[in-house]
Structures are given as C-alpha cells and as structure tokens.
Design a protein around this motif. Structure first.
Motif, mmCIF file in Angstrom:
data_model
loop_
_atom_site.group_PDB
_atom_site.id
_atom_site.type_symbol
_atom_site.label_atom_id
_atom_site.label_comp_id
_atom_site.label_asym_id
_atom_site.label_seq_id
_atom_site.Cartn_x
_atom_site.Cartn_y
_atom_site.Cartn_z
ATOM 1 N N VAL A 10 0.818 -1.347 0.034
ATOM 2 C CA VAL A 10 0.019 0.029 0.065
ATOM 3 C C VAL A 10 0.811 1.157 -0.061
ATOM 4 N N PHE A 11 0.681 1.978 -0.967
ATOM 5 C CA PHE A 11 1.521 3.311 -1.198
ATOM 6 C C PHE A 11 0.784 4.468 -0.642
ATOM 7 N N PRO A 12 1.540 5.603 -0.072
ATOM 8 C CA PRO A 12 0.558 6.522 0.310
ATOM 9 C C PRO A 12 0.171 7.421 -1.081
ATOM 10 N N PRO A 13 -1.062 7.822 -0.792
ATOM 11 C CA PRO A 13 -1.526 8.741 -1.838
ATOM 12 C C PRO A 13 -0.688 9.762 -2.277
ATOM 13 N N ARG A 15 2.040 9.857 -3.866
ATOM 14 C CA ARG A 15 3.327 9.548 -3.886
ATOM 15 C C ARG A 15 3.681 8.315 -5.181
ATOM 16 N N TYR A 16 4.846 8.553 -5.682
ATOM 17 C CA TYR A 16 5.343 7.603 -6.582
ATOM 18 C C TYR A 16 4.648 7.752 -8.029
ATOM 19 N N GLY A 17 3.858 8.613 -8.343
ATOM 20 C CA GLY A 17 3.048 8.578 -9.472
ATOM 21 C C GLY A 17 1.801 7.458 -9.544
ATOM 22 N N ARG A 18 1.257 7.628 -10.786
ATOM 23 C CA ARG A 18 0.089 7.149 -11.031
ATOM 24 C C ARG A 18 0.436 5.614 -11.412
ATOM 25 N N ARG A 19 -0.259 4.584 -10.882
ATOM 26 C CA ARG A 19 0.000 3.210 -11.172
ATOM 27 C C ARG A 19 -0.614 2.828 -12.504
ATOM 28 N N ARG A 20 -0.037 2.023 -13.255
ATOM 29 C CA ARG A 20 -0.330 1.565 -14.552
ATOM 30 C C ARG A 20 -1.047 0.192 -14.766
ATOM 31 N N ASP A 21 -2.039 0.092 -15.294
ATOM 32 C CA ASP A 21 -2.719 -1.167 -15.517
ATOM 33 C C ASP A 21 -2.326 -1.908 -16.602
ATOM 34 N N GLY A 22 -2.384 -3.231 -16.694
ATOM 35 C CA GLY A 22 -2.159 -4.054 -17.840
ATOM 36 C C GLY A 22 -2.468 -3.877 -19.039
ATOM 37 N N ARG A 23 -4.076 -3.099 -19.292
ATOM 38 C CA ARG A 23 -4.488 -2.872 -20.424
ATOM 39 C C ARG A 23 -3.690 -1.915 -21.399
ATOM 40 N N ARG A 24 -3.094 -0.939 -20.739
ATOM 41 C CA ARG A 24 -2.711 0.210 -21.512
ATOM 42 C C ARG A 24 -1.231 -0.312 -22.251
ATOM 43 N N ARG A 25 -0.609 -1.440 -21.686
ATOM 44 C CA ARG A 25 0.577 -1.886 -22.531
ATOM 45 C C ARG A 25 0.291 -2.693 -23.758
ATOM 46 N N LEU A 26 -0.757 -3.005 -23.914
ATOM 47 C CA LEU A 26 -1.468 -3.774 -25.077
ATOM 48 C C LEU A 26 -1.600 -2.670 -26.133
ATOM 49 N N LEU A 27 -2.042 -1.424 -25.843
ATOM 50 C CA LEU A 27 -2.772 -0.659 -26.957
ATOM 51 C C LEU A 27 -1.533 -0.417 -28.026
#
Length: 139
Positions: A10-13, A15-27
C-alpha cells in the motif's frame, strides 16, 4: 501459529506517480498490428491491379531474325472478346542486360480471345532472348 498473507504493498496517496494497469501496455502493439494489416491490404490491392489482371495474359512463343540491330518476337495474348491489349516487349543479351524495348498494341479480330502477334524490337546490340514484360488493357 499466526497466519500471514502476502498482500500488495500500500503506497501513500500522491506519491510515486500513477499506477499503470495491464490494459495500457497492449494498446500500442495492437494499434501497430492493425495499421500494418490495413497497409498490407492496400498494397495487395494496388499490386493486383497493376500486375495481376488475368484477362491480359501473354505467353512468349519464340524469337527469330536476330541481328545486331533487331529481333522479331512472337507471342500470344489472351484478351476479352473483341478487346485489345498494350504489351511491353524486351530484348536482352547473353549477360541479361536489356538491349531493346518496344510497346505495341494488338487487337483481337471479331470474337477471338487469343491474339498471335509478331513484332520487331530494335536493339542496340545482339540480343539473345526476347520476352513479353507485361500486357494490359489498351486505352
């Protein structure tokens, strides 16, 4: 005994930028694959229109009267009934270099679909081979 389970960190809100989900890598790969497929279809259509017309099929019969200045090329062309074709003839020497080229128009008589033709191709040197490069609809 106590049971512990591994959980995602769990990362503090904020911080560390936005998390990427797996769908975007396939676009990007999917988009590129679709664009390559579309380009391939257009290329096939263009090349078929330029080289693949079966209505104007030519076959070399032979060549004769070979001199240092000319060659007679005999060929047969299949055309639609009553049609005409424009054919490119070429003469090449023993080293496969082009030594002469001529474009001729042949026309079918009546309802014939095959035209037997004989044309003289002027050459710059002694030719060894005569050929029909391609035939297309005259127009």
């Amino acid at each position: 005994m106590s049971e512990t389970r591994a959980t995602a960190p769990v990362f503090p809100p904020g911080r560390y930028g936005r998390r990427r989900d797996g769908r975007r890598r396939l676009l990007l790969p999917v988009t590129l694959a679709v664009l390559v497929g579309i380009a391939a279809v257009f290329l096939v259509i263009r090349l078929y229109g330029q080289y693949g017309d079966p209505n104007y099929d030519a076959q070399i019969v032979g060549w004769s009267d070979v001199t240092d200045k000319q060659m007679t090329v005999r060929f047969t062309v299949r055309v639609p009934a009553g049609g005409s074709a424009t054919c490119g003839l070429r003469a090449r020497d023993y080293a496969a270099a082009e030594v002469g080229r001529r474009t001729v128009t042949v026309t079918a008589k009546d309802s014939a679909t095959h035209i037997d033709a004989s044309e003289v191709v002027t050459t710059t040197a002694r030719a060894a081979v005569g050929e029909v490069v391609r035939c297309a609809a005259a127009g």
